[in-house]
Structure formats: C-alpha cells, structure tokens
Design an enzyme around this catalytic site. Structure first.
Site, PDB file in Angstrom:
ATOM      1  CG  PHE A   1      -0.290   0.566   2.527  1.00  0.00           C
ATOM      2  CD1 PHE A   1      -0.237   1.579   3.083  1.00  0.00           C
ATOM      3  CD2 PHE A   1       0.005  -0.846   3.188  1.00  0.00           C
ATOM      4  CE1 PHE A   1       0.244   1.911   4.274  1.00  0.00           C
ATOM      5  CE2 PHE A   1       0.352  -0.456   4.495  1.00  0.00           C
ATOM      6  CZ  PHE A   1       0.465   0.759   5.096  1.00  0.00           C
ATOM      7  CB  CYS A   2       1.131   4.004  -2.074  1.00  0.00           C
ATOM      8  SG  CYS A   2       2.859   3.222  -2.612  1.00  0.00           S
TER       9      CYS A   2
ATOM     10  CG  PHE B   1      -0.264   3.115  -5.168  1.00  0.00           C
ATOM     11  CD1 PHE B   1      -0.119   1.896  -4.518  1.00  0.00           C
ATOM     12  CD2 PHE B   1       0.595   3.363  -6.375  1.00  0.00           C
ATOM     13  CE1 PHE B   1       0.803   1.014  -4.847  1.00  0.00           C
ATOM     14  CE2 PHE B   1       1.523   2.335  -6.720  1.00  0.00           C
ATOM     15  CZ  PHE B   1       1.718   1.290  -6.128  1.00  0.00           C
ATOM     16  CB  SER B   2      -5.927   2.188  -2.671  1.00  0.00           C
ATOM     17  OG  SER B   2      -6.665   1.966  -1.624  1.00  0.00           O
ATOM     18  NE  ARG B   3      -4.621  -1.407   3.777  1.00  0.00           N
ATOM     19  CZ  ARG B   3      -3.769  -1.395   4.581  1.00  0.00           C
ATOM     20  NH1 ARG B   3      -2.778  -2.549   4.948  1.00  0.00           N
ATOM     21  NH2 ARG B   3      -3.505  -0.212   5.666  1.00  0.00           N
TER      22      ARG B   3
END
Length: 200
Positions: free
Chosen positions: A65-66, A143-145
């Site tokens: 994740f970011c 980005f997410s998880r």
C-alpha cells in the site's frame, strides 16, 4: 532498511541530483523492492523530490500500500499515486488438509482464476501468475491498498488467502527530501547530497 532496496539506488539518485537537480522530478522506472516479498515499479516517470518513503509505501506479505494517510495522498497522477506494476512473491493457495502451498495440478489454475477475481475487485489489471515462486503480477492506475483478499473459490466457500504473518511489518525507512534528512537510507538535499547510511 528492513530488506528494502531502490532502483535507481540512493547513490545513483544522488549522482543524478548532482548532474541536474531537476532530473529527480521525472525518474524513469522507479522501483521499490523488498527481498523475497515483492516490489512496485512505476510505469510512468515520477517526481521523487521530497518524498518520505517511510510514510508512503509499505510492502508486506501478500500486500502493498501507498499513502496510508489519506490526507497525505496527492491527486491521481501526482507523486507516487500513479500507474504502477506490483509483483508479490510466495502467493500460494494453501491445501485445506495439509495447509501446505499448492504448487502444481488443477488447483493452480483455479488459484489463478481467484487471483484474476481479486484483481477485478480491486480495479487492477491482472498480468501473470507463476506457480514457481508464487509470483503474482498486476498493474494499477493509482494507489490504495492492494493484495490478497477474500474471494469465493470454485467450491462456493469464502476463504482468507492472506498469508499467516506474525505481526505488522513496518514500511521502508527512506526519505528523499529537500530538508534536513531523518534517520533514513536515502536523503537528498538541495545544498548537499547525503550518502546512504551503512545499513541501507
């Protein structure tokens, strides 16, 4: 730091900065890897100036994740919130009886279908799965998880395929900054490039 590596390396980034500080605003194929766990390779040039990677990216078993803090996430297309290819290693379906990884046979094809379904649920593009090494590769537009999740398998049961890990693994301790460096393996300043520490 904790098995993380960077490409270009901290030394290469420092050299790029010395030649042209603006070169850090469009780094091609920027990659963050964690040995034996996974990697993220950005598909577009990214601006790494001022990024605190220890607060932005984490690669753990079966998950990447970011920008965990939504308040710090930039708009899509800015910072690291852009197209990337994610690769995760040791991603296997576990045999229900032996609890051992399934590495061959029809179950591998069913597992690949499950991974494709996970990608669809995440809004990601499935690229490939290789049973040798359990290598799962997919692409994301922002980005997410991302990682393993619950899916319905062919037998109609919902299973948790997330690896059994003994606690949370912290993110990469690295900063690419324009201010005084923290305890980090990467630190670049406008006035003086800082060499990576010995434990980087």
């Amino acid at each position: 730091a904790q098995g993380y590596t960077f490409e270009p390396s901290p030394t290469q980034l420092a050299a790029m900065w010395r030649d042209d500080p603006d070169s850090l605003k469009a780094v091609m194929n920027f990659t963050v890897s964690r040995r034996g766990v996974g990697q993220v390779r950005w598909l577009r040039p990214v601006d790494v100036t001022g990024l605190s990677l220890d607060r932005i990216i984490s690669i753990s078993d079966g998950e990447v994740f970011c920008y965990a803090d939504a308040a710090e996430k930039p708009p899509v297309g800015a910072g690291l919130n852009t197209d990337a290819e994610i690769t995760l290693y040791d991603v296997y379906k576990l045999d229900k009886e032996t609890k051992q990884p399934v590495r061959d046979g029809p179950a591998v094809l069913r597992w690949e279908r499950s991974l494709r379904a996970m990608c669809a649920k995440m809004g990601a593009k499935f690229v490939a799965y290789k049973a040798d090494g359990g290598v799962w590769k997919f692409e994301v537009e922002h980005f997410s998880r991302y990682g393993l999740m619950d899916v319905d398998d062919d037998e109609g049961e919902e299973e948790d395929h997330r690896p059994d890990v003994g606690g949370w693994v912290g993110p990469a301790a690295a900063t690419i900054g324009t201010t005084a460096p923290a305890a980090a393996s990467v630190a670049l300043r406008k006035q003086q490039p800082i060499a990576p520490t010995a434990d980087a």
